[in-house]
Design a protein around this motif. Structure first.
Motif, mmCIF file in Angstrom:
data_model
loop_
_atom_site.group_PDB
_atom_site.id
_atom_site.type_symbol
_atom_site.label_atom_id
_atom_site.label_comp_id
_atom_site.label_asym_id
_atom_site.label_seq_id
_atom_site.Cartn_x
_atom_site.Cartn_y
_atom_site.Cartn_z
ATOM 1 N N ARG A 143 0.917 -1.248 0.335
ATOM 2 C CA ARG A 143 -0.170 0.070 -0.495
ATOM 3 C C ARG A 143 0.930 1.590 -0.266
ATOM 4 O O ARG A 143 0.305 2.098 -0.954
ATOM 5 N N ASN A 156 2.382 1.631 -3.076
ATOM 6 C CA ASN A 156 1.986 1.790 -4.518
ATOM 7 C C ASN A 156 2.772 2.357 -6.064
ATOM 8 O O ASN A 156 2.280 3.005 -6.563
ATOM 9 N N TYR A 157 2.979 0.885 -5.971
ATOM 10 C CA TYR A 157 3.975 0.807 -6.961
ATOM 11 C C TYR A 157 3.039 -0.017 -8.615
ATOM 12 O O TYR A 157 2.991 -1.224 -7.580
ATOM 13 N N LYS A 158 2.605 0.557 -9.109
ATOM 14 C CA LYS A 158 2.001 -0.523 -10.577
ATOM 15 C C LYS A 158 2.964 -1.402 -11.144
ATOM 16 O O LYS A 158 4.280 -1.407 -11.141
ATOM 17 N N GLY A 159 2.051 -2.533 -10.974
ATOM 18 C CA GLY A 159 2.743 -4.195 -10.840
ATOM 19 C C GLY A 159 3.782 -5.194 -9.971
ATOM 20 O O GLY A 159 4.283 -6.078 -10.383
ATOM 21 N N ASP A 204 2.019 -6.070 -7.310
ATOM 22 C CA ASP A 204 1.234 -7.226 -6.218
ATOM 23 C C ASP A 204 2.059 -7.937 -6.858
ATOM 24 O O ASP A 204 2.090 -8.525 -4.920
ATOM 25 N N ARG A 249 -12.029 -9.078 -9.616
ATOM 26 C CA ARG A 249 -10.673 -8.543 -10.665
ATOM 27 C C ARG A 249 -10.863 -9.288 -11.427
ATOM 28 O O ARG A 249 -10.487 -9.155 -12.422
ATOM 29 N N ASP A 251 -6.408 -13.262 -12.413
ATOM 30 C CA ASP A 251 -6.003 -12.653 -11.146
ATOM 31 C C ASP A 251 -5.999 -13.736 -10.006
ATOM 32 O O ASP A 251 -4.684 -13.152 -9.575
#
Length: 128
Positions: A48, A51-54, A56, A95, A99
Motif C-alpha cells: 500500500r 503504491n507501485y504499478k505491477g 502486486d 478482479r 488475476d
C-alpha cells in the motif's frame, strides 16, 4: 488404596511429562502462525505504501515467503490468509479469475521458498 493413589499420580505425572514436547511443538506452531500473519500484514502495508504499478505479485510472494520461513505455522497462516484474500477478491471486488490465479501462483511460489524477486518489477525502490 494408597498404592492405587500412588499409581494414579505416577501415571498422571508420566503422561504430563510425555505430552510436554507436544505442547512445546503446539506453542511453536502458534507462535510461527502469529509471526507469519504479521509478515503478511507487513507485506500488505509495504504494498500500500509503495503504491507501485505491477508490484502486486512481488508483495504476494514476499509476504508468503517471509511467513513460510518461520516454519509450518507461518506457512499455514500464509496459506489461510492468501486463500481468504483471493476468495474475497474474486467474489467481492470482481478482479477476475486470471488475476486470482496469478496472485495464487505468486503466493505458492513464495510459500515454497522461491525467491520473491522473481516478481519484482523494475524500478521498485530498494526499500522494499
Amino acid at each position: 488404596m494408597r498404592l492405587c493413589v500412588c499409581l494414579v499420580l505416577l501415571s498422571f505425572i508420566l503422561c504430563t511429562t510425555a505430552e510436554r514436547p507436544l505442547l512445546v511443538r503446539g506453542g511453536k506452531f502458534v507462535q510461527d502462525a502469529v509471526g507469519g500473519a504479521w509478515d503478511m500484514f507487513r507485506a500488505y502495508q509495504d504494498m500500500r505504501e509503495a503504491n507501485y504499478k505491477g508490484a502486486d505479485k512481488y508483495f504476494h510472494a514476499r509476504g508468503n515467503y517471509d511467513a513460510a520461513q518461520r516454519g509450518p505455522g507461518g506457512a499455514w497462516a500464509a496459506k489461510v490468509i492468501s486463500d481468504a484474500r483471493e476468495k474475497w477478491q474474486s467474489d467481492v471486488s470482481g478482479r477476475g479469475a486470471e488475476d486470482t490465479r496469478a496472485d495464487q501462483e505468486a503466493n505458492e511460489w513464495g510459500r515454497s521458498g522461491g525467491d520473491p524477486n522473481r516478481y519484482r518489477p523494475a524500478g521498485l525502490p530498494s526499500k522494499y
